[in-house]
Design an enzyme around this catalytic site. Structure first.
Site, PDB file in Angstrom:
ATOM      1  N   SER A 265       0.838  -1.196   0.000  1.00 47.03           N
ATOM      2  CA  SER A 265       0.000   0.000   0.000  1.00 47.03           C
ATOM      3  C   SER A 265       0.875   1.248   0.000  1.00 47.03           C
ATOM      4  O   SER A 265       2.087   1.178   0.220  1.00 47.03           O
ATOM      5  CB  SER A 265      -0.886   0.013   1.246  1.00 47.03           C
ATOM      6  OG  SER A 265      -0.069   0.246   2.378  1.00 47.03           O
ATOM      7  N   LYS A 266       0.225   2.374  -0.214  1.00 49.83           N
ATOM      8  CA  LYS A 266       0.940   3.648  -0.215  1.00 49.83           C
ATOM      9  C   LYS A 266       1.609   3.865   1.147  1.00 49.83           C
ATOM     10  O   LYS A 266       2.716   4.380   1.231  1.00 49.83           O
ATOM     11  CB  LYS A 266      -0.049   4.768  -0.528  1.00 49.83           C
ATOM     12  CG  LYS A 266       0.492   6.129  -0.228  1.00 49.83           C
ATOM     13  CD  LYS A 266       0.246   7.109  -1.302  1.00 49.83           C
ATOM     14  CE  LYS A 266       1.032   8.380  -1.130  1.00 49.83           C
ATOM     15  NZ  LYS A 266       1.309   8.780   0.249  1.00 49.83           N
ATOM     16  N   ARG A 267       0.931   3.422   2.197  1.00 47.23           N
ATOM     17  CA  ARG A 267       1.485   3.567   3.544  1.00 47.23           C
ATOM     18  C   ARG A 267       2.835   2.860   3.697  1.00 47.23           C
ATOM     19  O   ARG A 267       3.745   3.354   4.331  1.00 47.23           O
ATOM     20  CB  ARG A 267       0.501   3.027   4.580  1.00 47.23           C
ATOM     21  CG  ARG A 267      -0.067   4.123   5.466  1.00 47.23           C
ATOM     22  CD  ARG A 267      -1.150   3.592   6.386  1.00 47.23           C
ATOM     23  NE  ARG A 267      -2.243   3.016   5.607  1.00 47.23           N
ATOM     24  CZ  ARG A 267      -2.688   1.773   5.762  1.00 47.23           C
ATOM     25  NH1 ARG A 267      -2.170   0.970   6.657  1.00 47.23           N
ATOM     26  NH2 ARG A 267      -3.696   1.334   5.023  1.00 47.23           N
ATOM     27  N   GLY A 269       4.969   2.395   1.338  1.00 50.46           N
ATOM     28  CA  GLY A 269       5.945   3.220   0.632  1.00 50.46           C
ATOM     29  C   GLY A 269       6.391   4.387   1.494  1.00 50.46           C
ATOM     30  O   GLY A 269       7.586   4.674   1.615  1.00 50.46           O
ATOM     31  N   ASP A 270       5.420   5.035   2.133  1.00 49.52           N
ATOM     32  CA  ASP A 270       5.748   6.196   2.986  1.00 49.52           C
ATOM     33  C   ASP A 270       6.616   5.758   4.167  1.00 49.52           C
ATOM     34  O   ASP A 270       7.579   6.411   4.530  1.00 49.52           O
ATOM     35  CB  ASP A 270       4.461   6.842   3.528  1.00 49.52           C
ATOM     36  CG  ASP A 270       3.644   7.465   2.406  1.00 49.52           C
ATOM     37  OD1 ASP A 270       4.202   7.621   1.302  1.00 49.52           O
ATOM     38  OD2 ASP A 270       2.449   7.758   2.625  1.00 49.52           O
TER      39      ASP A 270
END
Ligand code: GLU
Length: 507
Positions: A265-267, A269-270
């Site tokens: 998920s984008k999370r 990646g962050d």
């Protein structure tokens, strides 16, 4: 005869395209091109409440950067358009009316409040996940329970209503998935999904099936998250009487996060510091810009090469593929069922490998060297040849080659601590005179001189080379010193050795 293979990528413009979406597009593209078929873009924008401005354009730009070209789509001509579902609105009404007429679908007039009450009551009765289904619909306000006159009256009064599929009781819906094999569902576990909303728009399910049929899609290749919707889609094909032309399904495995314990998920990646989007996403509402693989310096071919391996394998040890090779090799049979774990390390490795495949001139064209480096183009190309294997990104070329333009100002302190001593200096002084008396300062000859010196002095490579490297490059590591010295030339090599001895002393 015209090839019948037609696949579509059908994103909803609800935000930037995630790399998982790019993988879906990629597999569709590779399959279409391998089979000499058509690759179609269809924008699924029936849910106006989730529409995000700029998302469609972003999808096009991203896939363009990746080198995925469509044969048909909203930006192109095509026999099966329009390719944006919001422009096909009227069509869906015709088809949903057919389902009503054949008794496969029905009108439902329940308000939000009534639906909530139904859920609460079912929960109270011990039903864990309450649904509008073959049992609960019997107590609700719909055209199956209300008298015909009342239904007609409500319809002619334009009372808010939706149209739901009438899922039969206790039937098995089976289909063969190209990746998962036979998949079967019992209709008792399926609800009466809304097909047509009160705002006069179809839901995803209706529009998706109608369009796949009308656009003559032969294979539906999409993410695993759509597998639970597939039995409804199969049931819709059957209800329309289209089962003979039903596309083949292929549900792709999940892409797992680097820890392998959930969907990427984008999370993630962050949290772990890697991009999740292919290219820069500019959020017009919040004014937040999020960089993608492109802006981080990745080559599209490396990004694609990394993505293709998140679910597919060629069946041999080859890892580096060009798009043309992938088109030749790709088959759905070699897509696995289980999720593949994403790795940023591996992504960088792919970039490094693809960077190496670039010609020196291509790298030159992408790299801006300082104007202060007054060197010929020929020299610059030689520098690139020397350092490119050590680079992951274009920008590394600059970092890795600085000493090939200017003598080092400082020397790696760890290297000096470990490798610089009295003996080093005495070796360097001796080597210097050997270099000066050499007639031919080319890498092969420098190597001969160096090795002869080692033999004569009865010392090992490791006792002399690190000191030589430190004095000339300031570093502990780098490309072959013989090549480095040839490129710098005798004069510069001597002057750097002198400077190092002067600066670092006798150790
Ligand atoms: N619109 C769906 C999506 O956003 C398409 C799913 C499908 O390919 O059927 O992914």
């Amino acid at each position: 005869m015209k090839n019948q293979i037609r696949v579509r990528f059908a994103p909803s413009p609800t935000g930037p395209l995630h790399m998982g979406g790019v993988r879906t597009a990629l597999y569709n593209y590779l399959f279409a091109l391998k089979m000499k078929g058509q690759f179609i873009l269809r924008i699924e924008d029936t849910d106006q409440s989730r529409y995000i401005e700029g998302a469609e354009e972003y999808i096009l730009n991203s896939l363009d950067w990746c080198g995925l070209k469509f044969h048909e789509g909203p930006h192109l001509k095509g026999e099966y358009g329009p390719y944006r579902q919001s422009e096909r609105k009227e069509l869906y009404k015709l088809y949903v009316d057919k389902l009503i007429a054949s008794g496969k679908a029905y009108y439902a007039f329940d308000s939000e409040q009534e639906l909530d009450e139904m859920r609460v009551n079912l929960k109270k009765a011990g039903v864990q996940s309450p649904q509008y289904n073959h049992i609960s619909r019997q107590t609700m306000k719909n055209s199956l329970t209300l008298p015909v006159e009342e239904v007609d009256k409500k319809l002619s009064n334009n009372e808010p209503h939706v149209i739901r599929i009438k899922m039969p009781r206790n039937q098995t819906i089976k289909f063969q998935d190209k990746i998962r094999g036979w998949v079967s569902f019992n209709t008792n576990h399926l609800d009466d999904k809304v097909l047509y909303k009160s705002d006069g728009m179809p839901t995803y399910h209706l529009a998706n099936v109608v369009d796949d049929h009308l656009m003559k899609i032969s294979h539906v290749i999409r993410g695993e998250e759509w597998l639970p919707s597939a039995p409804l889609h199969v049931f819709l094909y059957q209800s329309f009487g289209w089962e003979k032309q039903m596309p083949q399904f292929a549900h792709l495995p999940l892409i797992l996060n680097p820890e392998g314990d959930g969907k990427l998920s984008k999370r993630d990646g962050d949290r772990l510091g890697f991009p999740i989007f292919p290219i820069l996403w500019k959020n017009k509402k919040t004014n937040v810009n999020i960089e993608g693989y492109k802006e981080k310096g990745f080559l599209p071919e490396a990004f694609i090469n990394m993505l293709v391996f998140l679910g597919w394998n060629p069946g041999n040890a080859q890892e580096i593929f060009s798009m043309d090779e992938l088109i030749k090799e790709f088959t759905l049979e070699r897509v696995g069922k289980s999720g593949s774990r994403y790795s940023y390390q591996k992504t960088k490795w792919f970039n490094q490998q693809h960077l190496r495949l670039k010609s020196n001139q291509e790298i030159r064209d992408k790299t801006t060297f300082s104007k202060d480096f007054k060197k010929s183009e020929e020299y610059i190309l030689k520098v690139i040849e020397l350092v490119k294997e050590r680079c992951t990104f274009f920008e590394d070329v600059i970092k890795e080659s600085n000493y090939l333009f200017t003598a080092p100002d400082d020397y790696n302190s760890v290297a000096v601590e470990k490798k610089w001593n009295k003996e080093t200096v005495s070796h360097l002084i001796s080597l210097k005179s050997k270099f000066i008396s050499s007639k031919d300062f080319t890498k092969n000859n420098i190597e001969v001189i160096f090795k002869d010196y080692l033999e004569l002095s009865q010392v090992g490579f490791g006792q002399v080379m690190p000191g030589l490297r430190i004095s000339i490059t300031g570093k502990m590591q780098g490309p072959s010193m013989f090549s480095v010295m040839e490129l710098l030339g005798l004069h510069e090599v001597i002057s750097r050795i002198d400077k190092a001895i002067e600066t670092l002393g006798n150790g």
